[in-house]
Design a protein around this motif. Sequence first.
Motif, PDB file in Angstrom:
ATOM      1  N   GLU A   1     -70.759 -10.213 -77.430  1.00 15.88           N
ATOM      2  CA  GLU A   1     -70.598  -8.445 -77.477  1.00 15.88           C
ATOM      3  C   GLU A   1     -70.173  -7.630 -76.833  1.00 15.88           C
ATOM      4  N   GLY A   2     -68.891  -7.150 -76.152  1.00 20.79           N
ATOM      5  CA  GLY A   2     -69.286  -5.717 -75.178  1.00 20.79           C
ATOM      6  C   GLY A   2     -67.566  -6.057 -75.304  1.00 20.79           C
ATOM      7  N   SER A   3     -67.333  -4.791 -74.497  1.00 20.53           N
ATOM      8  CA  SER A   3     -66.033  -5.126 -74.022  1.00 20.53           C
ATOM      9  C   SER A   3     -65.626  -6.274 -73.238  1.00 20.53           C
ATOM     10  N   PRO A   4     -64.702  -6.925 -73.347  1.00 20.85           N
ATOM     11  CA  PRO A   4     -64.055  -8.164 -72.076  1.00 20.85           C
ATOM     12  C   PRO A   4     -62.777  -7.569 -71.333  1.00 20.85           C
ATOM     13  N   LEU A   5     -63.555  -6.553 -70.213  1.00 21.78           N
ATOM     14  CA  LEU A   5     -63.306  -6.166 -69.321  1.00 21.78           C
ATOM     15  C   LEU A   5     -63.823  -5.817 -68.254  1.00 21.78           C
ATOM     16  N   VAL A   6     -63.016  -6.481 -66.684  1.00 23.66           N
ATOM     17  CA  VAL A   6     -63.857  -5.885 -65.840  1.00 23.66           C
ATOM     18  C   VAL A   6     -65.065  -5.562 -65.360  1.00 23.66           C
ATOM     19  N   GLY A   7     -66.417  -4.669 -65.100  1.00 23.99           N
ATOM     20  CA  GLY A   7     -66.896  -4.423 -65.137  1.00 23.99           C
ATOM     21  C   GLY A   7     -68.598  -3.871 -66.344  1.00 23.99           C
ATOM     22  N   HIS A   8     -67.221  -4.247 -67.275  1.00 19.93           N
ATOM     23  CA  HIS A   8     -68.527  -4.094 -68.476  1.00 19.93           C
ATOM     24  C   HIS A   8     -69.050  -5.534 -69.493  1.00 19.93           C
ATOM     25  N   VAL A   9     -70.584  -5.025 -69.903  1.00 18.98           N
ATOM     26  CA  VAL A   9     -71.480  -6.659 -69.867  1.00 18.98           C
ATOM     27  C   VAL A   9     -70.810  -6.424 -71.352  1.00 18.98           C
ATOM     28  N   LEU A  10     -71.106  -8.263 -71.148  1.00 17.42           N
ATOM     29  CA  LEU A  10     -70.600  -9.169 -72.161  1.00 17.42           C
ATOM     30  C   LEU A  10     -72.263  -9.286 -72.819  1.00 17.42           C
TER      31      LEU A  10
ATOM     32  N   VAL B   1     -72.678 -24.566 -78.208  1.00 17.05           N
ATOM     33  CA  VAL B   1     -72.097 -23.757 -79.125  1.00 17.05           C
ATOM     34  C   VAL B   1     -71.526 -22.902 -78.155  1.00 17.05           C
ATOM     35  N   LYS B   2     -70.488 -22.966 -78.082  1.00 16.21           N
ATOM     36  CA  LYS B   2     -69.548 -22.487 -76.542  1.00 16.21           C
ATOM     37  C   LYS B   2     -68.282 -20.946 -78.127  1.00 16.21           C
ATOM     38  N   LYS B   3     -68.145 -20.240 -76.961  1.00 14.57           N
ATOM     39  CA  LYS B   3     -67.134 -18.925 -77.650  1.00 14.57           C
ATOM     40  C   LYS B   3     -66.863 -18.531 -76.330  1.00 14.57           C
TER      41      LYS B   3
END
Length: 295
Positions: free
Chosen positions: A87-96, A161-163
């Motif tokens: 979950e979270g925006s897959p962008l540099v600087g954004h928490v996943l 388990v992988k994502k």
Amino acid sequence: QQRRSCQELVFPQSIKRETHESNPPAQESTPDTFFTPPTHPSSPASTSSATVAFPARTFADVREALASAASEDNGTGQPSVDDMRIEGSPLVGHVLRVRARFANCQKEECMFQWFRIREGDRTHVTEISNATKDEYTPNSDDFATVLRVECIPPGENSLPVKKETRIDMDQRTRSKIDEMLSNGKGSFKVVTLEEEAPRTLVLEKHKLKIRDATGKTTLSKDEYSTATEILLDEWENELFFLHMARNKDYTLRATSTQERDLLALATRHFAYAHINRKSVRRRGTSREMFGTNDA
């Protein structure tokens, strides 16, 4: 530290320490110790036993050993991780963050590890140091790569388990870099690690410069080349290493983590653009001199 070419640093390459897998002899199992978080990369151990007990090993050890020990117990008491997602925006600087259903175990009992995969080369997988939690914030080294997270629940026969998700940059960062490229110039305030001296890192169309704190006196400069590189520190989010081909190397501190990511991305884009322009000019000169064409 490994050296990287400028081509490897941009679109989408960034290289850290790779996990080179090998198969050393299996070690004796220690019943009382299953796993502790890794402190350094290690090679996986192989085993032929259906039930596996581990001494303190790295994440790679556990992953490979569990994969080779197929579970014979599919009962309801087996810990498992289901419906895992990022979950979270897959962008540099954004928490996943990892989200999942944990059956017969708690999230805190599971082992997590994040990996960086070079786009277009699935064999180029790098285990990211200090990325062993259920959340991770991508940095500029992750731009245009695929991030993979693996989760191993507790239990002797639990399988990973992988994502995966591909990382981009947000529109604000892209706009800033586009503006600098259009103007042919960008500058960043930094501090040298050795002397704690304030400096200005200046990006120009053809050259990279280190100037004093005022930005007026040039202390070092170099044309972009395949030897130009920026390496991010894996443990301190504001530190980075700058290699200038014919001049002094610098260990520098940016004003913030976000500024370091912007600085690194901008430098790689300026270098990429300059090297491409030189390559196009060389091809044009070759056609003129030898009467060749692209047909």
